[in-house]
Enzyme design. Structure first.
Site, PDB file in Angstrom:
ATOM      1  CD  GLU A 273       1.643   2.010  11.669  1.00 58.13           C
ATOM      2  OE1 GLU A 273       0.706   1.992  10.831  1.00 58.13           O
ATOM      3  OE2 GLU A 273       2.294   3.039  11.926  1.00 58.13           O
TER       4      GLU A 273
ATOM      5  CG  HIS B 108       2.715   5.199   8.235  1.00 58.42           C
ATOM      6  ND1 HIS B 108       1.681   5.932   8.764  1.00 58.42           N
ATOM      7  CD2 HIS B 108       3.086   5.837   7.101  1.00 58.42           C
ATOM      8  CE1 HIS B 108       1.424   6.968   7.975  1.00 58.42           C
ATOM      9  NE2 HIS B 108       2.263   6.914   6.952  1.00 58.42           N
TER      10      HIS B 108
ATOM     11  CG  HIS C  10       1.264  -1.375   8.376  1.00 53.10           C
ATOM     12  ND1 HIS C  10       1.304  -2.662   7.886  1.00 53.10           N
ATOM     13  CD2 HIS C  10      -0.011  -1.177   8.790  1.00 53.10           C
ATOM     14  CE1 HIS C  10       0.126  -3.224   8.014  1.00 53.10           C
ATOM     15  NE2 HIS C  10      -0.709  -2.345   8.555  1.00 53.10           N
TER      16      HIS C  10
ATOM     17  CD  GLU D  87      -7.398  -1.844   0.320  1.00 56.16           C
ATOM     18  OE1 GLU D  87      -8.078  -2.028  -0.708  1.00 56.16           O
ATOM     19  OE2 GLU D  87      -7.262  -2.718   1.223  1.00 56.16           O
TER      20      GLU D  87
ATOM     21  CG  ASP E 189       2.110   5.510  15.697  1.00 55.34           C
ATOM     22  OD1 ASP E 189       1.187   6.319  15.481  1.00 55.34           O
ATOM     23  OD2 ASP E 189       2.531   4.720  14.831  1.00 55.34           O
TER      24      ASP E 189
ATOM     25  CG  ASP F 265       5.275   6.591  12.389  1.00 55.31           C
ATOM     26  OD1 ASP F 265       6.321   6.771  11.742  1.00 55.31           O
ATOM     27  OD2 ASP F 265       4.203   6.250  11.852  1.00 55.31           O
TER      28      ASP F 265
END
Length: 227
Positions: free
Chosen positions: A9, A150, A57, A52, A7, A155
């Site tokens: 970010e 997140h 995260h 945003e 995963d 994750d």
């Protein structure tokens, strides 16, 4: 079979227009079971963090400014994933961002065929149902209470559990075969005793065999002799 659950970010959703990877998390699976080996790295994107993305995260520009840039971590990252299949939730997104970073460095990109997309697996198994990671955790009763933000490693760890469930889950009560005394008993059968059959042919059997051989247009090889 080795697989890597992965995963990332990022600073946004557009890898081709300036958004960058800021975190990578990986979990190693061997035969669909987590081995305990992980890879986790924060990355300095060399740019600001849009509000945003920060709200998703929680990684700020100030925090990431002290982290290594992608070119400094790409070696250990590629060493960890090797050539293993990559299990990713919405693989197009993550692979696209990683390939954008690799392209900036003039390095070989990751083939799309390496990715096992768990969104695709979920939609195939549960058509019309929500396929987000949170929704799948709820469906499979996987505890994701620590997911206030997140995070790539968290994750990836949750996704490893979801992936196992999408494949069918653990079935410890499934008995494929009896064992021990039960197995021995199940294969024990009673057979009636038979007298040994004599091996020598009877005279009428020899006569029938000779008559059968005379029906051939040419004699059998074992009845011919080389000159």
């Amino acid at each position: 079979m080795r697989e890597i659950v992965l995963d990332t970010e990022t600073t946004g959703i557009d890898a081709l227009n300036g958004d960058r990877v800021v975190e990578i998390g990986c979990v190693e699976l061997m035969n669909h079971v987590a081995t305990g080996r992980t890879y986790h790295q924060y990355i300095n994107p060399e740019r600001d963090m849009p509000i945003e993305a920060f709200n998703v995260h929680g990684l700020s520009t100030e925090f990431l400014s002290g982290q290594p840039i992608f070119s400094e971590i790409v070696g250990p990252f590629l060493d960890f994933i090797q050539d293993s299949p990559l299990v990713i939730h919405n693989a197009t997104f993550d692979v696209g961002f990683l390939n954008a970073e690799l392209t900036r460095l003039g390095m070989r990109t990751l083939p799309a065929a390496r990715a096992i997309d768990t969104v695709v697996l979920a939609r195939r198994r549960f058509p019309g149902a929500p396929a987000s990671l949170d929704a799948l955790c709820r469906r499979f009763e996987i505890d994701n209470s620590a997911r206030s933000y997140h995070g790539a490693l968290l994750d990836a760890q949750l996704l490893a559990e979801v992936y196992l469930e999408l494949l069918g889950g653990r079935q410890p009560d499934l008995v494929l075969a009896p064992t021990g005394a039960q197995a021995a008993a199940s294969f024990r059968t009673e057979r009636p005793r038979r007298e040994p059959r004599p091996h020598a042919p009877l005279p009428e059997e020899l006569e029938a065999h000779e008559a059968f051989l005379k029906g051939f247009k040419t004699p059998p090889l074992w009845q011919t002799r080389s000159s």
